[in-house]
Design a protein around this motif. Structure first.
Motif, mmCIF file in Angstrom:
data_model
loop_
_atom_site.group_PDB
_atom_site.id
_atom_site.type_symbol
_atom_site.label_atom_id
_atom_site.label_comp_id
_atom_site.label_asym_id
_atom_site.label_seq_id
_atom_site.Cartn_x
_atom_site.Cartn_y
_atom_site.Cartn_z
ATOM 1 N N ALA A 1 0.838 -1.208 0.000
ATOM 2 C CA ALA A 1 0.000 0.000 0.000
ATOM 3 C C ALA A 1 0.873 1.260 0.000
ATOM 4 O O ALA A 1 0.570 2.229 -0.719
ATOM 5 N N GLN A 2 1.953 1.252 0.764
ATOM 6 C CA GLN A 2 2.852 2.402 0.777
ATOM 7 C C GLN A 2 3.545 2.567 -0.572
ATOM 8 O O GLN A 2 3.761 3.682 -1.037
ATOM 9 N N LEU A 3 3.867 1.457 -1.207
ATOM 10 C CA LEU A 3 4.479 1.514 -2.529
ATOM 11 C C LEU A 3 3.505 2.109 -3.542
ATOM 12 O O LEU A 3 3.893 2.910 -4.392
ATOM 13 N N LYS A 4 2.235 1.733 -3.444
ATOM 14 C CA LYS A 4 1.223 2.301 -4.330
ATOM 15 C C LYS A 4 1.130 3.810 -4.140
ATOM 16 O O LYS A 4 1.026 4.559 -5.121
ATOM 17 N N ASP A 5 1.162 4.264 -2.893
ATOM 18 C CA ASP A 5 1.118 5.702 -2.616
ATOM 19 C C ASP A 5 2.327 6.409 -3.235
ATOM 20 O O ASP A 5 2.204 7.488 -3.812
ATOM 21 N N LEU A 6 3.487 5.784 -3.111
ATOM 22 C CA LEU A 6 4.702 6.361 -3.683
ATOM 23 C C LEU A 6 4.610 6.406 -5.207
ATOM 24 O O LEU A 6 5.003 7.399 -5.836
ATOM 25 N N LEU A 7 4.073 5.366 -5.800
ATOM 26 C CA LEU A 7 3.888 5.341 -7.256
ATOM 27 C C LEU A 7 2.950 6.450 -7.707
ATOM 28 O O LEU A 7 3.195 7.116 -8.718
ATOM 29 N N THR A 8 1.885 6.653 -6.965
ATOM 30 C CA THR A 8 0.929 7.717 -7.292
ATOM 31 C C THR A 8 1.599 9.080 -7.192
ATOM 32 O O THR A 8 1.412 9.932 -8.058
ATOM 33 N N ALA A 9 2.376 9.290 -6.148
ATOM 34 C CA ALA A 9 3.068 10.569 -5.969
ATOM 35 C C ALA A 9 4.055 10.817 -7.114
ATOM 36 O O ALA A 9 4.139 11.931 -7.634
ATOM 37 N N VAL A 10 4.779 9.787 -7.519
ATOM 38 C CA VAL A 10 5.732 9.942 -8.615
ATOM 39 C C VAL A 10 5.001 10.203 -9.926
ATOM 40 O O VAL A 10 5.415 11.037 -10.719
ATOM 41 N N ALA A 11 3.897 9.514 -10.153
ATOM 42 C CA ALA A 11 3.126 9.711 -11.381
ATOM 43 C C ALA A 11 2.570 11.131 -11.436
ATOM 44 O O ALA A 11 2.595 11.776 -12.494
ATOM 45 N N ASP A 12 2.072 11.638 -10.318
ATOM 46 C CA ASP A 12 1.556 13.014 -10.281
ATOM 47 C C ASP A 12 2.672 14.004 -10.558
ATOM 48 O O ASP A 12 2.485 14.986 -11.270
ATOM 49 N N ASN A 13 3.838 13.746 -10.011
ATOM 50 C CA ASN A 13 4.987 14.623 -10.203
ATOM 51 C C ASN A 13 5.418 14.624 -11.669
ATOM 52 O O ASN A 13 5.756 15.667 -12.217
ATOM 53 N N GLN A 14 5.384 13.472 -12.321
ATOM 54 C CA GLN A 14 5.793 13.382 -13.719
ATOM 55 C C GLN A 14 4.796 14.094 -14.626
ATOM 56 O O GLN A 14 5.176 14.677 -15.628
ATOM 57 N N GLU A 15 3.518 14.058 -14.279
ATOM 58 C CA GLU A 15 2.527 14.757 -15.083
ATOM 59 C C GLU A 15 2.751 16.256 -15.039
ATOM 60 O O GLU A 15 2.547 16.958 -16.020
ATOM 61 N N GLN A 16 3.189 16.778 -13.916
ATOM 62 C CA GLN A 16 3.432 18.202 -13.790
ATOM 63 C C GLN A 16 4.654 18.631 -14.586
ATOM 64 O O GLN A 16 4.762 19.788 -14.972
ATOM 65 N N GLU A 17 5.563 17.725 -14.858
ATOM 66 C CA GLU A 17 6.795 18.054 -15.550
ATOM 67 C C GLU A 17 6.670 18.016 -17.068
ATOM 68 O O GLU A 17 7.618 18.342 -17.763
ATOM 69 N N LYS A 18 5.524 17.642 -17.607
ATOM 70 C CA LYS A 18 5.375 17.550 -19.050
ATOM 71 C C LYS A 18 5.448 18.930 -19.686
ATOM 72 O O LYS A 18 4.927 19.905 -19.174
ATOM 73 N N ILE A 19 6.102 18.989 -20.834
ATOM 74 C CA ILE A 19 6.243 20.229 -21.574
ATOM 75 C C ILE A 19 5.528 20.050 -22.904
ATOM 76 O O ILE A 19 5.758 19.083 -23.627
ATOM 77 N N VAL A 20 4.670 20.995 -23.219
ATOM 78 C CA VAL A 20 3.925 20.942 -24.467
ATOM 79 C C VAL A 20 4.502 21.989 -25.406
ATOM 80 O O VAL A 20 4.619 23.161 -25.053
#
Length: 134
Positions: A98-117
């Protein structure tokens, strides 16, 4: 985690950093350096895996292995983050699934913010206009 486990993690991480950076010394005898580099890289991978086994529950390690099959870079990012947390003493117990899932979600959210269009405008001298004959 007790002090001896943290010390093992620190030693393994130090070996890993030495292997990645060449350790500062480095040998200069051509073929042997390639074998030494491969051996050091293998030792660093083994040390890294040992550290991960110490900080992950089996279910979390299994999930991380499945993630590695699909997206290897994401798994490496998560492993690096987990090892950093362990080395800084922020992990008090083994990481659950469950903690790993939370960490994965946090990393995925962080990567979405870093996208450049990048949007490009058509120039006045567009070659497609030459194809139109009226």
């Amino acid at each position: 985690m007790d002090e001896s486990e943290l010390e093992q993690i620190r030693k393994a991480r130090l070996e890993q950093l030495k292997a990645q950076g060449g350790g500062g010394g480095g040998s200069r005898n051509g073929g042997a350096s390639g074998q030494d580099g491969e051996r050091q890289r293998q030792q660093a991978d083994e040390a890294r895996q040992q550290m991960l086994n110490q900080i992950l529950h089996p279910e979390a390690a299994d999930r991380l292995g499945r993630i590695r099959l699909v997206k290897e870079q994401r798994a490496i990012d998560i492993e690096n983050r987990l090892l950093t947390l362990a080395q800084t003493g922020q992990l008090r117990q083994k990481v659950t699934e469950a903690q790993l899932k939370d960490l994965l979600t946090a990393v995925a959210d962080n990567q979405e913010q870093e996208k450049i269009v990048v949007s490009r405008r058509k120039g006045w001298d567009d070659d497609d206009d030459d194809l139109l004959d009226f």
